[in-house]
Structure formats: structure tokens, C-alpha cells
Design a protein around this motif. Structure first.
Motif, PDB file in Angstrom:
ATOM      1  N   HIS A  18       0.832  -1.205   0.000  1.00  0.00           N
ATOM      2  CA  HIS A  18       0.000   0.000   0.000  1.00  0.00           C
ATOM      3  C   HIS A  18       0.865   1.253   0.000  1.00  0.00           C
ATOM      4  N   ALA A 107     -12.234   5.731  -5.068  1.00  0.00           N
ATOM      5  CA  ALA A 107     -12.874   4.634  -4.346  1.00  0.00           C
ATOM      6  C   ALA A 107     -14.368   4.895  -4.190  1.00  0.00           C
ATOM      7  N   SER A 109     -16.275   4.165  -1.819  1.00  0.00           N
ATOM      8  CA  SER A 109     -16.733   4.564  -0.491  1.00  0.00           C
ATOM      9  C   SER A 109     -16.641   6.064  -0.229  1.00  0.00           C
ATOM     10  N   VAL A 110     -15.828   6.789  -0.989  1.00  0.00           N
ATOM     11  CA  VAL A 110     -15.714   8.230  -0.761  1.00  0.00           C
ATOM     12  C   VAL A 110     -16.217   9.074  -1.933  1.00  0.00           C
TER      13      VAL A 110
ATOM     14  N   ILE B  15      -1.878  -0.114  10.745  1.00  0.00           N
ATOM     15  CA  ILE B  15      -2.360   0.946   9.852  1.00  0.00           C
ATOM     16  C   ILE B  15      -2.242   2.297  10.538  1.00  0.00           C
TER      17      ILE B  15
ATOM     18  N   GLU C  14      -9.306  -3.358   5.598  1.00  0.00           N
ATOM     19  CA  GLU C  14      -8.828  -2.233   6.416  1.00  0.00           C
ATOM     20  C   GLU C  14      -7.953  -1.284   5.599  1.00  0.00           C
ATOM     21  N   ILE C  15      -7.107  -1.850   4.749  1.00  0.00           N
ATOM     22  CA  ILE C  15      -6.241  -0.997   3.927  1.00  0.00           C
ATOM     23  C   ILE C  15      -7.071  -0.244   2.914  1.00  0.00           C
ATOM     24  N   HIS C  18      -8.433   2.569   4.719  1.00  0.00           N
ATOM     25  CA  HIS C  18      -7.372   3.540   4.960  1.00  0.00           C
ATOM     26  C   HIS C  18      -7.054   4.330   3.694  1.00  0.00           C
ATOM     27  N   ALA C  19      -6.935   3.614   2.571  1.00  0.00           N
ATOM     28  CA  ALA C  19      -6.591   4.282   1.311  1.00  0.00           C
ATOM     29  C   ALA C  19      -7.725   5.209   0.882  1.00  0.00           C
ATOM     30  N   ALA C  20      -8.942   4.871   1.266  1.00  0.00           N
ATOM     31  CA  ALA C  20     -10.095   5.688   0.904  1.00  0.00           C
ATOM     32  C   ALA C  20     -10.260   6.803   1.931  1.00  0.00           C
ATOM     33  N   ASP C  21      -9.235   7.645   2.045  1.00  0.00           N
ATOM     34  CA  ASP C  21      -9.309   8.839   2.872  1.00  0.00           C
ATOM     35  C   ASP C  21      -9.417   8.512   4.360  1.00  0.00           C
ATOM     36  N   GLY C  24     -13.284   5.815   4.677  1.00  0.00           N
ATOM     37  CA  GLY C  24     -14.180   5.163   3.729  1.00  0.00           C
ATOM     38  C   GLY C  24     -15.591   5.723   3.801  1.00  0.00           C
TER      39      GLY C  24
END
Ligand SMILES: [K+]
Ligand SMILES: [K+]
Ligand SMILES: [K+]
Lengths: 209, 209, 209
Positions: A18, A107, A109-110, B15, C14-15, C18-21, C24
């Protein structure tokens, strides 16, 4: 304790991936790595209509390199092209044997709205050589892959090229989309990546394959 | 279910650490936190030779603070110094008792070429006080640590200082590298961090140790 | 192998979040998504006193949108307001039914000092309509939620609004803090987010609820 160690190992390797630009794969289309947008179809301005003419250098909008940069999960870190079909042509940082391409959108989700995501896509590639703007013989262009961007899958979707070693090296790709996910006004490109490897022994490999 | 909870716990804490600047440790050399580059060896321009003279303020290139900023996994977010040896001198945001330093290079999995990574390194530290440009008595400089940056390990490598409480506080460090991983032309510095703590009772501690 | 698969699943989701701001969740107060700061209490400059008058447009500091942008774990990516109480008023990107708000401060593990974090907070919301600067009848303002930012919990803390469907839609929120975690000089706002959904059938829903 064994499970503990195992779980930690999985987590660490996933986070490492990541942290390494999301995929852990070299991107030869990264703007910061020396790639650039050579041409694109007409740009779109959501608020004022078309700002294409005002901010273009040789027909390339000054924001076009957003398509070759990370988005860090932020909605809006994309470049909008007019309509539901269009194209982007990219000069890679080096001559490579192409292996795969990645198309990334925001993404699910956002996102406020994902109707502007590209849908049916095609990637071509060729060796342009010293003049990035000259017209190339279509015989020298290869179809690398065709794919459909799927809104239900992960936001960065990677597609292998059809016949990796068969083309020799390329230094330019063209991304065409012929449809999007519903927006009649524009299509938003978050990021394109091109994966592969540099090779000094490409001609030999091409003969072998 | 117990395993499920355990796995989730590991993931969340990892994380959290990743989100907290990758290490979850305070960095007193962060540009955004008030640290800055005071001096450095000659800079290098891959494309045009040397742009050092054109863009320098008091001998410090206007991009030099790239070395004190996050890279977010992107290749190229570094500052290139000429040759295979050189140095960077950094004023920290505050007087601290130093505990460790971190040298970060780009992740192996996304790098085009890692021959420009520093190899044999040394960190010195001292209390410079009110004039960051004045010459300091070498007797007042401490060797904090010597290390070798290992291309096979994680891209951010942390090294403890030799005798943490023994120096009293410092406000300046100097990073010297005497070799790199193969590039004859330049060495690329992605990021330097300095860890430690601020203390009002430092003199007492120095006496104790 | 089952455990392996399970652990990988937890990590990946979870990642992805996390990646989605980080959360999520869609953020209608994101600057890059079209939200902006309409008003705020007096800004603060740690080094020189008050720069508010110099850099303000209609009373809004040119850096105020830092409060509506990601911080990526970096200390200092915040906007400082004078004193231990103050407010920020934000125009959202769209009319939404509000569901929750998130207040984010820098992570404990990388912070130099967290006494400037807000403590006791209140969020109000209303439908401002076409003129973002006009004065609104206080009868039309709703208390969305009151909360205390807890330094011991995760750095991004989300609070549900009290009566989500009861307000109809809103397009503006006001964040008031009446105390902070100890700094007498200033309070630092890293990021505010507003979660909810756009709805064409809001009036119906409001009647139902
Ligand atoms: K982008
Ligand atoms: K950097
Ligand atoms: K921020």
C-alpha cells in the motif's frame, strides 16, 4: 503465537505494498518519473463549459498530468474529458517491454458520483522514437489490451497486455475509452499506469517468443 | 472469533502507525515542523548538469527541503546531490536529546533504479545555538551513529544513536555519506528524520548518565 | 489456510478503508469536492502574531481551506485559530441530509505538542441557500451534535448527528469550540468532515420521521 506472527507478516507485506504507491509495481507512466501527456481529446470544465482553449500548450491542458499522478484517495484529483468517449496519449519515461496497465478511479466509499468513470477501454502502444508529435504508421501500433472498468471491483484495476514480449519495446501508449458509466457530459480520468521492464536484449527476446 | 479480534487489532495498530507518517515516531527534522536545511554539498541536475548556482539561497537549493518531507511512495520525490559522496546539514525544530535517525529511500517495488541510494553514512550532531551559519568548534560535535543503508531491507531504516543521554541537547545534525549503491553521477536523498525528545532537565540527565 | 485467507481479508478491507481517505465515508466538506470556508474566528500566527488582516479575502484567510483537506499524517497541516475558543463556518458541496461529522487532529505518535487540539465542540447546521454570506434566522439553525475531542482516542473522531432525518437538508455547518487541550495562544484545526447523503425525497422523509 504462530498465528500472531503470521498475521503480522500478512499485515506488514500488505501495508508495504500500500505504501509503495498502492500496487508495489513500477509505473513507467508516472509524471514525476518523466512521463508526460502528448495529446488528449477535448477537456471539460464542470462549472464554466470548456476551458480547453485557454490553458493548453500544443493542445495539452496544463492539468492533464493529473492523470499520471497519485490521487491519494481524494475525490476530484482527476482530469475531466468532454463526453462519454475520448482518448489520452502518453509518452512513457523509457522504452519498455509492456506487461500490464492499471486504470484507477476514485474509491466507491468516498465518491460523490461515479457515473463519470470510464467503462469500455482499449490500450494501444508503439515505439514513437525521437519526435513525440510526428504521425505514426498505424501498422506500427499494437493493441495491448481491451477491458471494461468495473465499478464493483477495487478502484485500481490492472490488466495484463495480450502478448507481452511480442511487440518489442514501446515508448508511447494511447488510452481510448468508448463509453463511461452514465455521465453524458464528461469522463473523469484519475490515473493511468503502465507496467513492464526496460531491456537491453529485447530483440533477442522478441525472436525467442 | 478470538483470532478475528486479534487479527483486527494487529491490522488497526499497523495501519495507525502507517498513517502516522509510516513510523509513528516524532520527527524533529520535518520541514513542515520548522526544521530546515542549512548547508549541503553540490546539487545535481540529471537533465542539464548543475542547476546549483541558479536556484540557491546562501548555498541552499530551493528544493533542498524535499529531504525533510514525506515522499508518499513516489519515485523522484528526492533531492539529488552530485557524485557518490556528500553531506546535508539540518537545523532541527527544537533542542532535543537525540535517540535515533531514519534514512528513507524509495521502495524497491516501485523504483526505476536504486543505484543512487546512499550507502555508507555517518550522522553527527551538536548544539549550534543562535547563529545557524557560524562555524562550530569540532570538539563540540558528536558522532551520533554510523550505518550502512541496506537496499534489501525496508525503505525507511532507523538507527539508534550511540549514547543518547550523553550529549546533552542538540539542535543541528550533519548527515555525511561516503558511498552510494553504484551511481557515478549522483546520490538521491528521499528523507532524513531525527527522533528524540525535548527536555527541561537535560543537564541533570547528562550528569546522571 | 483458512486463517491465512481470513487474515488477508481483514487486512485488505482495512487498507482499502485507509486508502479511501482513512474512513471510507463520503465527505461533503472536502475542499477539493467544492466545499469552502465561509467565515472563521480570528486566525493566529505562531511566529509573528496575527497575519489575519494581511491575507484575508472577505475575512477568510487564504490558508483556511487547510481545514477541509487531508493532512496525510503530517504535523502542522492545520489552520491555527487565536485563543482557546473560536468557530469555523463551512459551505458544503451540496445540500445533504447530515448523518455524522468527523474532527481530526494530528496523531499522538508524531505530534510535537497536542495542547492546541480543540476540546469541547458543537456543530450546528442549516440551509443557507443562494447567498452564503447573508444572515440566517437562528430559528432555522439546528444543533447537530455536541462532543468532546478525546486525546486518548484515534486521531479522527466521528460523531453521529442527533436526529438525522429531522432537519431536512442543510448546505452549511458551523463548528464552535469552547475550549482546547491547554494552549492559551491558539487552537489548531486539522480537518473537519461532514457525512450524509444527497436526497431528492427529503421532504417526504422529514414528514415520515
Ligand atoms: K490523479
Ligand atoms: K521527500
Ligand atoms: K489538513
Amino acid at each position: 503465537d504462530e498465528i500472531r506472527e503470521f498475521a503480522r507478516g500478512v499485515v506488514e507485506s500488505e501495508i508495504e505494498k500500500h505504501a509503495a504507491d498502492g500496487l508495489g509495481r513500477v509505473d513507467y507512466a508516472l509524471a514525476n518519473g518523466g512521463a508526460w501527456v502528448v495529446r488528449h481529446s477535448e477537456a471539460y470544465d464542470v462549472q464554466r463549459g470548456n476551458w480547453f482553449l485557454l490553458n493548453a500548450r500544443n493542445g495539452v491542458h496544463h492539468n492533464a498530468d493529473k492523470m499520471l499522478k497519485p490521487s491519494f484517495g481524494e475525490p476530484g484529483q482527476c482530469f475531466p474529458l468532454k463526453g462519454s468517449s475520448g482518448f489520452v496519449q502518453i509518452r512513457l519515461r523509457a522504452e519498455i517491454v509492456p506487461e500490464a496497465v492499471t486504470l484507477e478511479h476514485v474509491a466507491k466509499s468516498v465518491a460523490y458520483d461515479r457515473s463519470s468513470a470510464p467503462k469500455d477501454c482499449r490500450i494501444s502502444g508503439w515505439l514513437q522514437g525521437s519526435n513525440p508529435n510526428s504521425v505514426i504508421d498505424t501498422e506500427k501500433m499494437f493493441l495491448l489490451t481491451e477491458f471494461t472498468y468495473d465499478l464493483e471491483k477495487s478502484n485500481a484495476q490492472t490488466f495484463n497486455v495480450l502478448n507481452s514480449a511480442g511487440y518489442g519495446v514501446i515508448d508511447t501508449i494511447r488510452f481510448d475509452f468508448t463509453s463511461n458509466h452514465g455521465s453524458p457530459s464528461h469522463t473523469c480520468i484519475y490515473r493511468l499506469r503502465v507496467h513492464g521492464y526496460e531491456s537491453d536484449s529485447v530483440s533477442v527476446m522478441a525472436i525467442d517468443s
